[in-house]
Design an enzyme around this catalytic site. Structure first.
Site, PDB file in Angstrom:
ATOM      1  N   LYS A   1       3.301  10.178   8.355  1.00  8.62           N
ATOM      2  CA  LYS A   1       2.618   9.710   9.701  1.00  8.62           C
ATOM      3  C   LYS A   1       2.922  10.208  10.961  1.00  8.62           C
ATOM      4  O   LYS A   1       2.873  11.159  11.324  1.00  8.62           O
ATOM      5  CB  LYS A   1       2.260   8.071   9.635  1.00  8.62           C
TER       6      LYS A   1
ATOM      7  N   PHE B   1       0.737  -1.158   0.135  1.00  9.96           N
ATOM      8  CA  PHE B   1      -0.126   0.047  -0.126  1.00  9.96           C
ATOM      9  C   PHE B   1       0.857   1.140  -0.135  1.00  9.96           C
ATOM     10  O   PHE B   1       1.848   1.413   1.024  1.00  9.96           O
ATOM     11  CB  PHE B   1      -0.756  -0.148   1.223  1.00  9.96           C
TER      12      PHE B   1
ATOM     13  N   ASP C   1       9.409   2.725   1.346  1.00 13.38           N
ATOM     14  CA  ASP C   1       8.403   3.424   2.130  1.00 13.38           C
ATOM     15  C   ASP C   1       8.268   3.326   3.462  1.00 13.38           C
ATOM     16  O   ASP C   1       7.842   2.120   3.848  1.00 13.38           O
ATOM     17  CB  ASP C   1       7.336   2.843   1.223  1.00 13.38           C
TER      18      ASP C   1
END
Length: 400
Positions: A254, A140, A225
């Site tokens: 995040k 993702f 990532d």
């Protein structure tokens, strides 16, 4: 369902896009690692806003710096030199020496920037027509059109065709498939070393060896990532440190802002310089307030040794979960992950267990239908861990 929850649900149906499957809870406030609904019910937070609020809620130092910086400067655009950006970049370079940094607003925007950087580097600097990026099944990387194209989950791509060309999705943790496909026409390999949305699945040693081999042999860039795994969540600042991988490009978001929107692309200088003036940009990215908050987050992590705490608390939580696995072998298939990024894979659909935990005051995430995903704030305490384990054990006992 409470009256206020019903009211919110009705209002939202007329006001907002129906893009989210909401949990049946309306949160009013947070404190430390607790969340409270409008009735005053207290919840242990084992999700932290999906790996975002690593310092929990209402942290006094974060609140103080937001107030102080907002009185000084919030936003002026990237047309000007900004002290706050330089302070944050200097701080981040302690964890990524010799990397240059581009600030943006989110994880999807960071991955989008990384994808553009890969293409620009080969087209403009290397003078090569290489643009293929290999990604992996169950990955993702975001919901923009390019990051959606990079994502290895068909269920979230439906209805958005045609997708952006240039991405090849291979089976995750399959070294032979990688060796067979990667070539000197491949520009980059992009991956999460621990897949989050995919079910907390770490890379395997043989796959890591294959990654190193094909990147070296074919001059392929390695893009990692770290949007969900970075900021100490796994017990090291970067999750790729667990696997002795040396990325060319890293994406981060995040936890960097503890809830204040900010993302970053980090790249080796010879690659970063491919994006010259006018080739990429963002209006809000790296504004003074976001950078000041992120710098403070990093300072708190260092001052309170939270990376080591994530390692120790995560080991404690994992040990308790493994004991539950031994007690309930017919229900728990596997415990995966590192630090405070753990997945409990069940042998059946886990929705009922997730619902029971929520009812008992524990907020966590259900992914891939049968994986309970745990992403608590790094400040979580032993009392919360033991309370969660006791509740999960009780729920599993009643289902045996």
């Amino acid at each position: 369902m409470s009256n206020i929850l019903n009211l919110f649900k009705k209002k939202e149906a007329t006001l907002l896009f129906p893009t989210y499957g909401r949990y049946p809870v309306a949160i009013q406030k947070g404190q430390d690692y607790f969340l409270y609904d409008f009735s005053g019910k207290k919840y242990y937070d084992f999700l932290s806003g999906i790996a975002v609020c690593i310092l929990g809620y209402n942290h006094p130092e974060i609140t103080k710096v937001i107030c102080a910086q907002s009185k000084k400067l919030i936003h002026i655009s990237n047309l000007f030199y900004q002290e706050e950006q330089l302070e944050l970049a200097t701080k981040l370079q302690k964890f990524a020496p010799n990397f240059k940094i581009f600030f943006c607003n989110s994880g999807a925007e960071a991955n989008e920037g990384a994808i553009k950087l890969v293409r620009k580097y080969f087209h403009s600097f290397k003078k090569q027509d290489r643009f293929e990026i290999i990604t992996f099944s169950n990955s993702f990387h975001g919901r923009t059109l390019a990051t959606l194209s990079a994502t290895g989950q068909d269920k979230i791509k439906k209805g958005f065709s045609p997708l952006v060309p240039g991405f090849t999705i291979l089976p995750f943790n399959d070294p032979e498939a990688l060796k067979k496909h990667a070539s000197n026409q491949t520009a980059a390999i992009m991956l999460e070393v621990i897949q989050g949305e995919g079910g907390i699945i770490p890379v395997k040693p043989q796959f890591v060896s294959a990654l190193k081999e094909v990147c070296t042999q074919n001059d392929i860039l390695l893009v990692i990532d770290e949007i969900q795994t970075g900021m100490g969540r796994t017990g090291k600042f970067w999750a790729h440190e667990h696997f002795d991988l040396k990325p060319d490009i890293i994406t981060l978001a995040k936890g960097l802002g503890n809830g204040f929107p900010i993302g970053a692309v980090l790249a080796k200088p010879n690659i970063a310089d491919a994006l010259g003036p006018g080739s990429h940009g963002t209006t809000f990215g790296g504004n003074a307030l976001a950078c000041k908050v992120a710098t403070t987050v990093l300072e708190i992590i260092e001052k309170n040794n939270l990376i080591f705490q994530a390692q120790e608390k995560g080991a404690n939580l994992k040990q308790h979960l493994q004991l539950l696995q031994k007690k309930f072998p017919d229900q728990i298939k596997e415990i995966r992950g590192k630090g405070l990024m753990l997945g409990i894979e069940l042998k059946q659909n886990a929705k009922q267990i997730w619902e029971s935990l929520l009812k008992n005051g524990f907020i966590l995430n259900l992914t891939q239908e049968n994986v309970l995903r745990l992403l608590p704030p790094l400040i979580i305490e032993t009392e919360a861990i033991l309370a969660f384990i006791a509740n999960l054990e009780d729920i599993l006992s009643k289902q045996s």
